[in-house]
Design a protein around this motif. Structure first.
Motif, PDB file in Angstrom:
ATOM      1  N   ASP A 196      -5.721  -0.871 -18.586  1.00 52.65           N
ATOM      2  CA  ASP A 196      -4.974   0.025 -17.680  1.00 52.65           C
ATOM      3  C   ASP A 196      -3.530   0.198 -18.145  1.00 52.65           C
ATOM      4  OD1 ASP A 196      -6.919   0.691 -15.871  1.00 52.65           O
ATOM      5  OD2 ASP A 196      -6.406  -0.839 -14.395  1.00 52.65           O
ATOM      6  N   HIS A 197      -2.985   1.364 -17.836  1.00 52.07           N
ATOM      7  CA  HIS A 197      -1.554   1.621 -18.010  1.00 52.07           C
ATOM      8  C   HIS A 197      -0.907   1.291 -16.672  1.00 52.07           C
ATOM      9  CE1 HIS A 197       1.624   5.148 -18.398  1.00 52.07           C
ATOM     10  NE2 HIS A 197       2.183   4.016 -18.055  1.00 52.07           N
ATOM     11  N   ILE A 198       0.004   0.319 -16.670  1.00 53.34           N
ATOM     12  CA  ILE A 198       0.639  -0.026 -15.395  1.00 53.34           C
ATOM     13  C   ILE A 198       2.147   0.240 -15.437  1.00 53.34           C
ATOM     14  CG2 ILE A 198      -1.044  -1.760 -14.686  1.00 53.34           C
ATOM     15  CD1 ILE A 198       1.213  -3.843 -15.438  1.00 53.34           C
ATOM     16  N   ILE A 199       2.694   0.406 -14.230  1.00 53.71           N
ATOM     17  CA  ILE A 199       4.146   0.569 -14.084  1.00 53.71           C
ATOM     18  C   ILE A 199       4.626  -0.581 -13.209  1.00 53.71           C
ATOM     19  CG2 ILE A 199       6.019   2.063 -13.310  1.00 53.71           C
ATOM     20  CD1 ILE A 199       4.075   4.422 -13.359  1.00 53.71           C
ATOM     21  N   ASN A 200       5.592  -1.319 -13.717  1.00 53.89           N
ATOM     22  CA  ASN A 200       6.231  -2.361 -12.913  1.00 53.89           C
ATOM     23  C   ASN A 200       7.574  -1.776 -12.487  1.00 53.89           C
ATOM     24  OD1 ASN A 200       7.230  -4.654 -11.767  1.00 53.89           O
ATOM     25  ND2 ASN A 200       7.004  -5.946 -13.585  1.00 53.89           N
ATOM     26  N   ALA A 201       7.619  -1.288 -11.240  1.00 49.65           N
ATOM     27  CA  ALA A 201       8.799  -0.538 -10.795  1.00 49.65           C
ATOM     28  C   ALA A 201       9.946  -1.491 -10.469  1.00 49.65           C
ATOM     29  CB  ALA A 201       8.438   0.296  -9.572  1.00 49.65           C
ATOM     30  N   HIS A 261       6.721   0.308 -18.270  1.00 48.88           N
ATOM     31  CA  HIS A 261       5.318   0.725 -18.452  1.00 48.88           C
ATOM     32  C   HIS A 261       4.675  -0.179 -19.497  1.00 48.88           C
ATOM     33  CE1 HIS A 261       5.610   4.849 -16.541  1.00 48.88           C
ATOM     34  NE2 HIS A 261       6.864   4.444 -16.562  1.00 48.88           N
ATOM     35  N   ALA A 262       3.420  -0.546 -19.277  1.00 53.90           N
ATOM     36  CA  ALA A 262       2.761  -1.457 -20.225  1.00 53.90           C
ATOM     37  C   ALA A 262       1.257  -1.223 -20.204  1.00 53.90           C
ATOM     38  CB  ALA A 262       3.064  -2.895 -19.834  1.00 53.90           C
ATOM     39  N   ILE A 263       0.601  -1.741 -21.243  1.00 55.41           N
ATOM     40  CA  ILE A 263      -0.865  -1.742 -21.287  1.00 55.41           C
ATOM     41  C   ILE A 263      -1.334  -3.156 -20.957  1.00 55.41           C
ATOM     42  CG2 ILE A 263      -2.899  -1.459 -22.798  1.00 55.41           C
ATOM     43  CD1 ILE A 263      -1.486   1.208 -22.149  1.00 55.41           C
ATOM     44  N   VAL A 264      -2.307  -3.243 -20.023  1.00 55.84           N
ATOM     45  CA  VAL A 264      -2.834  -4.552 -19.617  1.00 55.84           C
ATOM     46  C   VAL A 264      -3.851  -5.017 -20.667  1.00 55.84           C
ATOM     47  CG1 VAL A 264      -4.127  -5.799 -17.851  1.00 55.84           C
ATOM     48  CG2 VAL A 264      -2.540  -3.978 -17.176  1.00 55.84           C
ATOM     49  N   ILE A 265      -3.593  -6.184 -21.222  1.00 52.01           N
ATOM     50  CA  ILE A 265      -4.492  -6.732 -22.248  1.00 52.01           C
ATOM     51  C   ILE A 265      -5.452  -7.730 -21.627  1.00 52.01           C
ATOM     52  CG2 ILE A 265      -4.565  -7.979 -24.479  1.00 52.01           C
ATOM     53  CD1 ILE A 265      -3.249  -5.140 -24.540  1.00 52.01           C
ATOM     54  N   SER A 274     -11.656   1.272 -22.442  1.00 54.79           N
ATOM     55  CA  SER A 274     -10.648   0.225 -22.247  1.00 54.79           C
ATOM     56  C   SER A 274     -10.444  -0.566 -23.537  1.00 54.79           C
ATOM     57  CB  SER A 274     -11.084  -0.723 -21.132  1.00 54.79           C
ATOM     58  OG  SER A 274     -11.243   0.015 -19.957  1.00 54.79           O
ATOM     59  N   GLU A 275     -11.551  -0.898 -24.206  1.00 59.93           N
ATOM     60  CA  GLU A 275     -11.460  -1.684 -25.452  1.00 59.93           C
ATOM     61  C   GLU A 275     -10.659  -0.919 -26.495  1.00 59.93           C
ATOM     62  OE1 GLU A 275     -14.420  -1.009 -23.909  1.00 59.93           O
ATOM     63  OE2 GLU A 275     -14.530  -2.964 -22.927  1.00 59.93           O
ATOM     64  N   GLU A 276     -10.893   0.387 -26.570  1.00 59.25           N
ATOM     65  CA  GLU A 276     -10.169   1.199 -27.553  1.00 59.25           C
ATOM     66  C   GLU A 276      -8.671   1.252 -27.231  1.00 59.25           C
ATOM     67  OE1 GLU A 276     -13.672   4.329 -28.963  1.00 59.25           O
ATOM     68  OE2 GLU A 276     -12.610   4.666 -27.078  1.00 59.25           O
ATOM     69  N   ILE A 277      -8.351   1.354 -25.936  1.00 58.52           N
ATOM     70  CA  ILE A 277      -6.929   1.405 -25.535  1.00 58.52           C
ATOM     71  C   ILE A 277      -6.239   0.093 -25.920  1.00 58.52           C
ATOM     72  CG2 ILE A 277      -5.349   1.519 -23.552  1.00 58.52           C
ATOM     73  CD1 ILE A 277      -7.507   3.395 -22.237  1.00 58.52           C
ATOM     74  N   LYS A 282     -17.020  12.587 -14.498  1.00 59.08           N
ATOM     75  CA  LYS A 282     -18.196  11.754 -14.729  1.00 59.08           C
ATOM     76  C   LYS A 282     -18.513  11.581 -16.213  1.00 59.08           C
ATOM     77  CE  LYS A 282     -20.388  12.398 -10.297  1.00 59.08           C
ATOM     78  NZ  LYS A 282     -19.762  13.544  -9.661  1.00 59.08           N
ATOM     79  N   SER A 283     -18.049  12.528 -17.028  1.00 59.75           N
ATOM     80  CA  SER A 283     -18.420  12.449 -18.447  1.00 59.75           C
ATOM     81  C   SER A 283     -17.474  11.539 -19.235  1.00 59.75           C
ATOM     82  CB  SER A 283     -18.383  13.848 -19.067  1.00 59.75           C
ATOM     83  OG  SER A 283     -17.065  14.323 -19.041  1.00 59.75           O
ATOM     84  N   ARG A 284     -16.551  10.875 -18.487  1.00 60.29           N
ATOM     85  CA  ARG A 284     -15.499  10.101 -19.132  1.00 60.29           C
ATOM     86  C   ARG A 284     -16.016   9.110 -20.171  1.00 60.29           C
ATOM     87  NH1 ARG A 284     -11.800   6.289 -15.463  1.00 60.29           N
ATOM     88  NH2 ARG A 284     -11.752   4.605 -16.939  1.00 60.29           N
ATOM     89  N   PHE A 285     -17.062   8.347 -19.804  1.00 62.02           N
ATOM     90  CA  PHE A 285     -17.515   7.305 -20.716  1.00 62.02           C
ATOM     91  C   PHE A 285     -18.630   7.776 -21.639  1.00 62.02           C
ATOM     92  CE2 PHE A 285     -15.503   4.929 -17.292  1.00 62.02           C
ATOM     93  CZ  PHE A 285     -14.552   4.286 -18.058  1.00 62.02           C
ATOM     94  N   GLU A 286     -19.029   9.018 -21.486  1.00 61.42           N
ATOM     95  CA  GLU A 286     -20.062   9.529 -22.374  1.00 61.42           C
ATOM     96  C   GLU A 286     -19.465   9.962 -23.694  1.00 61.42           C
ATOM     97  OE1 GLU A 286     -21.913  12.559 -20.056  1.00 61.42           O
ATOM     98  OE2 GLU A 286     -22.418  11.105 -18.504  1.00 61.42           O
ATOM     99  N   LYS A 287     -18.167  10.174 -23.673  1.00 61.27           N
ATOM    100  CA  LYS A 287     -17.515  10.633 -24.893  1.00 61.27           C
ATOM    101  C   LYS A 287     -17.435   9.488 -25.891  1.00 61.27           C
ATOM    102  CE  LYS A 287     -14.782  14.298 -23.169  1.00 61.27           C
ATOM    103  NZ  LYS A 287     -13.581  15.010 -23.401  1.00 61.27           N
ATOM    104  N   ASN A 288     -17.418   9.834 -27.116  1.00 54.85           N
ATOM    105  CA  ASN A 288     -17.328   8.802 -28.126  1.00 54.85           C
ATOM    106  C   ASN A 288     -16.218   9.185 -29.097  1.00 54.85           C
ATOM    107  OD1 ASN A 288     -17.872   6.556 -29.570  1.00 54.85           O
ATOM    108  ND2 ASN A 288     -19.619   7.428 -30.661  1.00 54.85           N
TER     109      ASN A 288
END
Ligand SMILES: [Zn+2]
Length: 339
Positions: free
Chosen positions: A26-31, A38-42, A102-105, A322-328
């Motif tokens: 996830d992309h999160i914002i710590n306000a 802004h950061a990426i959750v590992i 998520s793994e790719e991000i 819905k097609s979000r995870f069908e993409k490669n």
């Protein structure tokens, strides 16, 4: 439907109150008070000092902010942070369409570790996070402000406080994509009912009333019984983002007030099956969890956003792709900044 980097609604911040609402990648914002990180959750784990507490977490992050006040000089770094969701203002950026899994991000963030920060002093942590998620560089808040300045210029303050008009103008000026426009139209065009009798309003309802002369939303926490039969009004405890004075940040508080039964207060009829809603008890519990929050951001986390967040499940707030995870989509060069 592709993620539209020119749409101001395709990426929206969403407040998080529990650990299980966050996901790796996830992309999160710590306000913060002076800047938003802004950061990426590992990785997300329970806080070992308080394992069973869902409001606490140990989080491994990769981000481009390394110095106080958001100044970013140096390299992309990995840090370990301890979040107390009750105290920190953590938001996830919800994307209409994430082209990567998520793994790719996570992979895209990790392979940049140690690399120099490309845009020092210029929202670099936000640019880094949006690029990891979408392969594009943009600022969610910056684009929203640009649109609002245009609306203010053409329609004045009335235009700004009317969400439906804002949505229409944004659509006409091609600032939002069609799915976001349609989803907003459904949300803002919900059936409304003027309160003329005590039983027109119930616990967990979203009410709209005039507050400092602008449209303002609140969650009804309790409808109090009318003690005196002659009282011409409805006695409500409600939760909302209150204006607390010129030198105090806006704060979510509970307040009790008698509202008139002259039709000036409106109930927004968010109901299933058109909307996926929390029960009245869940809605008020969600509102209670955010009492004391001081993370007000006009159009992003204001009274309307707070009230809808309490009442509506995420599926109703964001258009679902819905097609979000069908993409490669793979093998996209990470270092090429391709906007
Ligand atoms: Zn959109």
């Amino acid at each position: 439907m592709e993620f539209s980097s020119s749409c101001i609604e395709c990426a929206k911040p969403y407040p998080v109150i529990k650990r299980d609402e966050l996901a790796e990648g996830d992309h999160i914002i710590n306000a913060g008070t002076f800047y938003d990180d802004h950061a990426i959750v590992i990785k997300i784990e329970p806080d070992v000092r308080d394992r069973s507490n869902l409001q606490k977490a140990r989080v491994v992050l990769i981000h481009a902010t390394t110095y106080p006040l958001g100044i970013s000089i140096g390299t992309i770094r990995q840090t370990v942070d301890y979040f107390d969701f009750k105290r920190c203002n953590i938001m996830i950026v919800k994307y209409f369409n994430r082209p990567f899994t998520s793994e790719e991000i996570i992979h895209r963030a990790k392979i940049q570790l140690g690399m120099p920060i490309i845009f020092p002093f210029m929202n670099s942590c936000e640019y880094f996070a949006t690029h990891c998620v979408t392969n594009k560089i943009f600022s969610v808040q910056g684009r929203k402000w640009n649109m609002n300045l245009k609306i203010f210029f053409f329609h004045g303050l009335d235009g700004l406080s009317d969400e439906k008009l804002r949505n229409q103008v944004a659509h006409e000026r091609e600032l939002i994509c069609k799915p976001c426009f349609e989803r907003n139209n459904e949300l803002f065009g919900v059936k409304k009912k003027a309160i003329r009798k005590e039983y027109d309003v119930h616990e967990g309802d979203i009410i709209t009333f005039s507050y400092w002369k602008i449209h303002h939303d609140a969650i009804v926490m309790k409808v109090h019984e009318n003690q005196t039969r002659n009282m011409k009004g409805v006695d409500l405890t409600f939760a909302h983002y209150a204006f607390c004075g010129p030198f105090i940040s806006r704060t979510i508080i509970e307040e009790r007030k008698t509202f008139p039964l002259d039709g000036s207060v409106i109930v927004n009829l968010y109901k299933s099956p058109q909307f996926n809603v929390y029960s009245p008890t869940e809605t008020t519990a969600r509102a209670k969890m955010r009492i004391g929050e001081q993370n007000f951001a006009l159009f992003l986390n204001d009274s309307c956003n707070f009230a809808r967040w309490c009442k509506l499940k995420p599926e109703s707030l964001f258009p679902v792709n819905k097609s979000r995870f069908e993409k490669n989509v793979k093998n996209i060069a990470v270092n090429v900044i391709d906007t």
